[in-house]
Write a protein that holds these residues in place. Structure first.
Motif, PDB file in Angstrom:
ATOM      1  N   UNK A   4      45.915  44.087  51.817  1.00 49.80           N
ATOM      2  CA  UNK A   4      44.689  44.835  51.878  1.00 49.80           C
ATOM      3  C   UNK A   4      44.345  45.359  50.595  1.00 49.80           C
ATOM      4  N   UNK A   5      42.829  45.259  50.536  1.00 49.84           N
ATOM      5  CA  UNK A   5      42.230  45.723  49.123  1.00 49.84           C
ATOM      6  C   UNK A   5      42.669  44.983  47.879  1.00 49.84           C
ATOM      7  N   UNK A   6      42.782  43.716  48.277  1.00 41.29           N
ATOM      8  CA  UNK A   6      43.057  42.920  47.121  1.00 41.29           C
ATOM      9  C   UNK A   6      41.806  42.122  46.693  1.00 41.29           C
ATOM     10  N   UNK A   7      41.519  42.029  45.485  1.00 36.49           N
ATOM     11  CA  UNK A   7      40.197  41.211  45.132  1.00 36.49           C
ATOM     12  C   UNK A   7      40.517  40.611  43.711  1.00 36.49           C
ATOM     13  N   UNK A   8      39.937  39.520  43.695  1.00 33.86           N
ATOM     14  CA  UNK A   8      40.075  38.561  42.425  1.00 33.86           C
ATOM     15  C   UNK A   8      38.475  38.309  42.088  1.00 33.86           C
ATOM     16  N   UNK A   9      38.353  38.819  40.930  1.00 36.31           N
ATOM     17  CA  UNK A   9      36.876  38.480  40.196  1.00 36.31           C
ATOM     18  C   UNK A   9      36.655  37.598  39.164  1.00 36.31           C
ATOM     19  N   UNK A  10      35.926  36.796  39.043  1.00 33.32           N
ATOM     20  CA  UNK A  10      35.435  35.681  38.214  1.00 33.32           C
ATOM     21  C   UNK A  10      34.309  35.819  37.385  1.00 33.32           C
ATOM     22  N   UNK A  11      34.545  36.041  36.297  1.00 31.03           N
ATOM     23  CA  UNK A  11      33.174  36.305  35.329  1.00 31.03           C
ATOM     24  C   UNK A  11      32.895  34.993  34.835  1.00 31.03           C
ATOM     25  N   UNK A  12      31.619  34.535  35.061  1.00 28.98           N
ATOM     26  CA  UNK A  12      31.145  33.249  34.740  1.00 28.98           C
ATOM     27  C   UNK A  12      29.881  33.365  33.633  1.00 28.98           C
ATOM     28  N   UNK A  13      29.900  32.796  32.861  1.00 30.62           N
ATOM     29  CA  UNK A  13      28.790  32.914  31.754  1.00 30.62           C
ATOM     30  C   UNK A  13      28.358  31.519  31.581  1.00 30.62           C
ATOM     31  N   UNK A  14      26.952  31.172  31.960  1.00 28.15           N
ATOM     32  CA  UNK A  14      26.126  29.889  31.763  1.00 28.15           C
ATOM     33  C   UNK A  14      27.128  28.891  32.126  1.00 28.15           C
ATOM     34  N   UNK A  15      27.481  28.653  33.163  1.00 34.33           N
ATOM     35  CA  UNK A  15      28.324  27.628  34.030  1.00 34.33           C
ATOM     36  C   UNK A  15      27.399  26.911  34.509  1.00 34.33           C
ATOM     37  N   UNK A  16      27.280  25.357  34.068  1.00 34.47           N
ATOM     38  CA  UNK A  16      26.525  24.380  34.629  1.00 34.47           C
ATOM     39  C   UNK A  16      27.242  23.381  35.573  1.00 34.47           C
ATOM     40  N   UNK A  17      26.596  23.156  36.662  1.00 31.33           N
ATOM     41  CA  UNK A  17      27.229  22.200  37.579  1.00 31.33           C
ATOM     42  C   UNK A  17      26.224  21.297  37.894  1.00 31.33           C
ATOM     43  N   UNK A  18      26.665  19.779  37.733  1.00 32.66           N
ATOM     44  CA  UNK A  18      25.658  18.658  38.254  1.00 32.66           C
ATOM     45  C   UNK A  18      26.084  18.527  39.950  1.00 32.66           C
ATOM     46  N   UNK A  19      25.127  18.540  40.589  1.00 32.65           N
ATOM     47  CA  UNK A  19      25.412  18.028  42.031  1.00 32.65           C
ATOM     48  C   UNK A  19      24.630  17.211  42.500  1.00 32.65           C
ATOM     49  N   UNK A  20      25.120  16.239  43.136  1.00 30.72           N
ATOM     50  CA  UNK A  20      24.456  14.963  43.465  1.00 30.72           C
ATOM     51  C   UNK A  20      23.214  15.050  44.380  1.00 30.72           C
TER      52      UNK A  20
END
Length: 44
Positions: A4-20
């Protein structure tokens, strides 16, 4: 993440993803830009 009370936090800076744009025409793409954080929490 099985406790319980476990969290993962990802910090993302200007991530670009091309989606079909479609399955039939992969040359058309939408561009997603993510700038911020994503938090994943686990609970029992």
């Amino acid at each position: 993440m099985t406790r319980e009370n476990v969290a993962l936090t990802y910090e993302l800076n200007n991530v670009r993803i091309a989606v079909p744009g479609s399955l039939n025409n992969r040359s058309e793409q939408a561009q997603w830009i993510i700038d911020g954080s994503i938090t994943v929490r686990g609970t029992r």
